[in-house]
Write a protein that holds these residues in place. Structure first.
Motif, PDB file in Angstrom:
ATOM      1  N   GLY A  12       0.769  -1.186  -0.034  1.00 52.38           N
ATOM      2  CA  GLY A  12       0.036  -0.094  -0.124  1.00 52.38           C
ATOM      3  C   GLY A  12       0.768   1.083   0.060  1.00 52.38           C
ATOM      4  O   GLY A  12       0.414   2.100  -0.699  1.00 52.38           O
ATOM      5  N   VAL A  13       1.747   1.293   0.812  1.00 52.02           N
ATOM      6  CA  VAL A  13       2.863   2.477   0.886  1.00 52.02           C
ATOM      7  C   VAL A  13       3.433   2.543  -0.604  1.00 52.02           C
ATOM      8  O   VAL A  13       3.625   3.684  -1.120  1.00 52.02           O
ATOM      9  N   LEU A  14       4.082   1.501  -1.411  1.00 55.76           N
ATOM     10  CA  LEU A  14       4.649   1.439  -2.449  1.00 55.76           C
ATOM     11  C   LEU A  14       3.694   1.952  -3.631  1.00 55.76           C
ATOM     12  O   LEU A  14       3.954   2.886  -4.335  1.00 55.76           O
ATOM     13  N   ALA A  68      -7.019   1.906   1.644  1.00 51.44           N
ATOM     14  CA  ALA A  68      -7.564   0.781   2.168  1.00 51.44           C
ATOM     15  C   ALA A  68      -6.576  -0.341   2.352  1.00 51.44           C
ATOM     16  O   ALA A  68      -6.614  -1.021   3.483  1.00 51.44           O
ATOM     17  N   ILE A  69      -5.606  -0.654   1.479  1.00 47.98           N
ATOM     18  CA  ILE A  69      -4.820  -1.659   1.595  1.00 47.98           C
ATOM     19  C   ILE A  69      -3.962  -1.301   2.516  1.00 47.98           C
ATOM     20  O   ILE A  69      -3.378  -2.294   3.328  1.00 47.98           O
ATOM     21  N   ALA A  72     -10.340  -0.991   7.361  1.00 47.91           N
ATOM     22  CA  ALA A  72      -9.872  -0.586   6.046  1.00 47.91           C
ATOM     23  C   ALA A  72     -10.795  -0.045   5.490  1.00 47.91           C
ATOM     24  O   ALA A  72     -10.735   1.115   5.014  1.00 47.91           O
ATOM     25  N   ILE A  73     -12.184  -0.708   5.505  1.00 47.82           N
ATOM     26  CA  ILE A  73     -13.180  -0.238   4.788  1.00 47.82           C
ATOM     27  C   ILE A  73     -13.667   1.278   5.372  1.00 47.82           C
ATOM     28  O   ILE A  73     -14.007   2.038   4.898  1.00 47.82           O
ATOM     29  N   CYS A  74     -13.684   1.402   6.798  1.00 47.72           N
ATOM     30  CA  CYS A  74     -14.202   2.544   7.384  1.00 47.72           C
ATOM     31  C   CYS A  74     -13.109   3.740   7.153  1.00 47.72           C
ATOM     32  O   CYS A  74     -13.454   4.822   6.549  1.00 47.72           O
ATOM     33  N   ILE A  75     -11.851   3.424   7.234  1.00 47.98           N
ATOM     34  CA  ILE A  75     -11.038   4.691   6.938  1.00 47.98           C
ATOM     35  C   ILE A  75     -10.971   4.964   5.346  1.00 47.98           C
ATOM     36  O   ILE A  75     -10.884   6.168   5.320  1.00 47.98           O
ATOM     37  N   SER A  76     -10.991   3.794   4.592  1.00 44.43           N
ATOM     38  CA  SER A  76     -11.039   4.276   3.146  1.00 44.43           C
ATOM     39  C   SER A  76     -12.284   5.047   2.752  1.00 44.43           C
ATOM     40  O   SER A  76     -12.358   6.051   1.859  1.00 44.43           O
TER      41      SER A  76
END
Length: 178
Positions: free
Chosen positions: A12-14, A50-51, A80-84
């Motif tokens: 995700g960072v990459l 999300a990732i 992940a869903i909530c934050i995205s």
């Protein structure tokens, strides 16, 4: 399972770095070939967040809680869903609505009120300042009526000829007679 979370975190960072650095290059190279697959909420920033959050939450929950694999996985997905969704609705969507162009055509200046910054002689050129959006623009100007206009005089832009604005003195009372 922790390896999956760490790889998602790193991936995700990459992905975020690559999409920031090469997003426009890839978009121009592909020339919209994948536009038919686009879903509004699946923007690169939302997918990357999300990732990354899935991986980060998974690592933290695995290391610092007593949950087994399935609850850990479900909780990581939920986080992940909530934050995205938050990223999409609090950042991406408002930014799409706020995109404005600072470009304008010189023809857009006709009819606007400006102020003389460099005096205009009877025949010759000076400068006029016009408010455009949040800022001011300066343009070469000439007097339409071939009158001397001193600095600070309010003028109306009447025409534009070869990039030079033709201006006339603005008379606030004159509009009432018409």
């Amino acid at each position: 399972m922790e390896a999956l979370y760490l790889s998602c975190l790193a991936g995700g960072v990459l992905f975020a770095i690559v999409s920031v650095l090469f997003g426009d290059v890839l978009s121009n190279a592909l020339d919209g070939i994948l536009d038919f697959m686009s879903v509004d909420i699946l923007k690169p920033m939302v997918v990357a967040s999300a990732i990354t959050v899935f991986g980060g939450a998974g690592v933290l929950i695995t290391r610092y809680s007593g949950f087994s694999v399935i609850p850990n996985l479900l909780l990581s997905i939920l986080i992940a869903i909530c934050i995205s969704l938050l990223v999409y609705f609090l950042y991406v969507k408002p930014m799409e609505n706020s995109e404005n162009s600072t470009g304008y055509s010189i023809h857009d200046l006709v009819g606007r009120i400006g102020e003389i910054t460099i005096p205009l002689p009877e025949q010759g050129y000076g400068e006029v300042m016009v408010k455009m959006g949040a800022g001011n623009v300066l343009h070469i100007a000439s007097s339409l009526e071939e009158r001397v206009l001193s600095a600070g005089t309010r003028v109306v832009i009447v025409d534009q000829i070869d990039g030079v604005l033709s201006v006339a003195e603005f008379d606030e009372n004159r509009g009432d007679d018409v």
